[in-house]
Design a protein around this motif. Structure first.
Motif, short mmCIF file in Angstrom:
data_model
loop_
_atom_site.label_atom_id
_atom_site.label_comp_id
_atom_site.label_asym_id
_atom_site.label_seq_id
_atom_site.Cartn_x
_atom_site.Cartn_y
_atom_site.Cartn_z
N LEU A 58 33.80 -4.86 12.72
CA LEU A 58 35.13 -5.41 12.47
C LEU A 58 35.19 -6.88 12.86
CD1 LEU A 58 38.14 -5.10 11.77
CD2 LEU A 58 38.49 -4.30 14.11
N LEU A 59 34.62 -7.23 14.00
CA LEU A 59 34.63 -8.63 14.43
C LEU A 59 33.83 -9.51 13.48
CD1 LEU A 59 34.28 -8.09 18.27
CD2 LEU A 59 36.33 -8.79 17.02
N LEU A 60 32.70 -8.99 12.99
CA LEU A 60 31.91 -9.75 12.02
C LEU A 60 32.66 -9.93 10.71
CD1 LEU A 60 28.37 -8.26 12.67
CD2 LEU A 60 29.17 -10.56 13.25
N LEU A 61 33.37 -8.90 10.28
CA LEU A 61 34.18 -9.01 9.06
C LEU A 61 35.28 -10.04 9.23
CD1 LEU A 61 34.56 -5.27 8.01
CD2 LEU A 61 33.35 -7.04 6.76
N LEU A 62 35.93 -10.05 10.39
CA LEU A 62 36.98 -11.03 10.64
C LEU A 62 36.44 -12.46 10.65
CD1 LEU A 62 39.06 -9.24 13.42
CD2 LEU A 62 39.81 -9.78 11.10
N ALA A 63 35.18 -12.62 11.05
CA ALA A 63 34.57 -13.95 11.13
C ALA A 63 33.90 -14.36 9.82
CB ALA A 63 33.54 -13.97 12.25
N ASN A 64 33.99 -13.54 8.76
CA ASN A 64 33.33 -13.80 7.48
C ASN A 64 31.83 -14.01 7.65
OD1 ASN A 64 35.60 -13.61 5.84
ND2 ASN A 64 36.15 -15.74 6.21
N PHE A 65 31.23 -13.31 8.59
CA PHE A 65 29.80 -13.46 8.85
C PHE A 65 28.98 -13.04 7.64
CE2 PHE A 65 25.69 -12.07 10.49
CZ PHE A 65 25.34 -13.17 11.24
N GLY A 66 28.00 -13.86 7.27
CA GLY A 66 27.13 -13.55 6.15
C GLY A 66 27.67 -13.95 4.79
N LYS A 67 28.82 -14.60 4.76
CA LYS A 67 29.39 -15.04 3.49
C LYS A 67 29.08 -16.52 3.30
CE LYS A 67 32.89 -11.59 3.11
NZ LYS A 67 34.24 -11.29 2.79
N ASP A 68 29.12 -16.97 2.05
CA ASP A 68 28.76 -18.35 1.73
C ASP A 68 29.73 -19.37 2.31
OD1 ASP A 68 26.56 -17.48 0.33
OD2 ASP A 68 27.58 -17.46 -1.59
N GLU A 69 31.01 -19.07 2.27
CA GLU A 69 31.98 -20.04 2.77
C GLU A 69 31.94 -20.09 4.30
OE1 GLU A 69 34.22 -16.20 2.12
OE2 GLU A 69 33.15 -17.46 0.74
N LYS A 70 32.35 -21.23 4.84
CA LYS A 70 32.37 -21.40 6.29
C LYS A 70 33.48 -20.54 6.87
CE LYS A 70 31.99 -25.52 7.92
NZ LYS A 70 32.18 -26.94 8.21
N PRO A 71 33.24 -19.93 8.02
CA PRO A 71 34.30 -19.15 8.65
C PRO A 71 35.46 -20.05 9.08
CG PRO A 71 32.35 -19.18 10.04
CD PRO A 71 32.01 -19.90 8.78
N GLU A 72 36.66 -19.56 8.88
CA GLU A 72 37.83 -20.30 9.29
C GLU A 72 38.35 -19.68 10.58
OE1 GLU A 72 40.81 -20.79 6.29
OE2 GLU A 72 39.31 -20.98 4.72
N PRO A 73 38.75 -20.51 11.53
CA PRO A 73 39.25 -19.95 12.78
C PRO A 73 40.53 -19.15 12.57
CG PRO A 73 39.61 -22.32 12.72
CD PRO A 73 38.81 -21.96 11.50
N ILE A 74 40.65 -18.07 13.29
CA ILE A 74 41.86 -17.25 13.24
C ILE A 74 42.78 -17.75 14.34
CG2 ILE A 74 42.81 -14.94 13.49
CD1 ILE A 74 40.15 -13.87 12.47
N LEU A 75 43.95 -18.21 13.96
CA LEU A 75 44.87 -18.79 14.92
C LEU A 75 45.63 -17.74 15.71
CD1 LEU A 75 46.21 -21.71 12.72
CD2 LEU A 75 44.35 -21.75 14.37
N ALA A 76 45.79 -16.57 15.15
CA ALA A 76 46.55 -15.51 15.83
C ALA A 76 45.72 -14.94 16.98
CB ALA A 76 46.89 -14.41 14.84
N LYS A 77 46.41 -14.62 18.05
CA LYS A 77 45.74 -13.96 19.17
C LYS A 77 45.74 -12.46 18.89
CE LYS A 77 46.75 -17.44 22.58
NZ LYS A 77 47.15 -17.74 23.93
N ILE A 78 44.56 -11.88 18.87
CA ILE A 78 44.42 -10.45 18.57
C ILE A 78 43.98 -9.75 19.84
CG2 ILE A 78 43.23 -8.74 17.19
CD1 ILE A 78 42.87 -10.88 15.05
N SER A 79 44.78 -8.83 20.32
CA SER A 79 44.47 -8.13 21.55
C SER A 79 43.46 -7.01 21.30
CB SER A 79 45.75 -7.53 22.15
OG SER A 79 46.22 -6.48 21.32
N GLN A 80 42.86 -6.52 22.38
CA GLN A 80 41.94 -5.39 22.25
C GLN A 80 42.67 -4.17 21.72
OE1 GLN A 80 40.16 -4.79 26.07
NE2 GLN A 80 38.55 -6.30 25.70
N GLU A 81 43.92 -4.00 22.12
CA GLU A 81 44.69 -2.85 21.66
C GLU A 81 44.89 -2.90 20.15
OE1 GLU A 81 45.65 -4.81 24.27
OE2 GLU A 81 45.16 -3.39 25.87
N THR A 82 45.12 -4.11 19.63
CA THR A 82 45.29 -4.26 18.18
C THR A 82 43.99 -3.93 17.46
OG1 THR A 82 46.94 -5.98 18.52
CG2 THR A 82 45.92 -5.87 16.35
N LEU A 83 42.87 -4.46 17.97
CA LEU A 83 41.58 -4.17 17.34
C LEU A 83 41.27 -2.68 17.42
CD1 LEU A 83 39.38 -7.13 18.60
CD2 LEU A 83 40.16 -6.72 16.27
#
Length: 107
Positions: A58-83
């Motif tokens: 899930l964390l890799l998907l959120l970071a767009n890991f392995g995709k051609d485009e550069k990862p964009e920072p996520i500005l929202a704070k995501i808690s462990q409970e949310t994940l």
């Protein structure tokens, strides 16, 4: 990230546009196939991987890991409970995973 607008369309309108606009039809079908593949991958992930591996995926998907485009920072704070809620498992494995990274720098 870019601005977007969500619109609710009637089924008949979508069918008409798919029939008359080949470019839209191709884009729509590609989206449906990508979504079906993602749902299948999520199901396999849920059935065969531990909660720690699912959280890592899930964390890799959120970071767009392995995709051609550069990862964009996520500005929202995501808690462990949310994940953990997204991944449908208890917070304890997420905390364990987080502690492992904090202690060793890797999992």
């Amino acid at each position: 990230m870019t601005d977007s607008v969500s619109v609710c369309l009637e089924k008949a309108a979508i069918v008409r546009v798919i029939q008359k606009e080949p470019a839209f039809s191709g884009m729509f079908i590609a989206h449906l196939l990508a979504r079906a593949i993602r749902v299948e991958a999520d199901l396999v992930d849920q059935l065969f991987n531990s909660s720690e591996k699912r959280l890592a995926r899930l964390l890799l998907l959120l970071a767009n890991f392995g995709k051609d485009e550069k990862p964009e920072p996520i500005l929202a704070k995501i808690s462990q409970e949310t994940l953990c809620g997204y991944d449908r498992h208890d917070p304890v494995p997420g905390e364990f995973f987080h502690e492992q990274i904090s202690k060793t720098g890797s999992y």
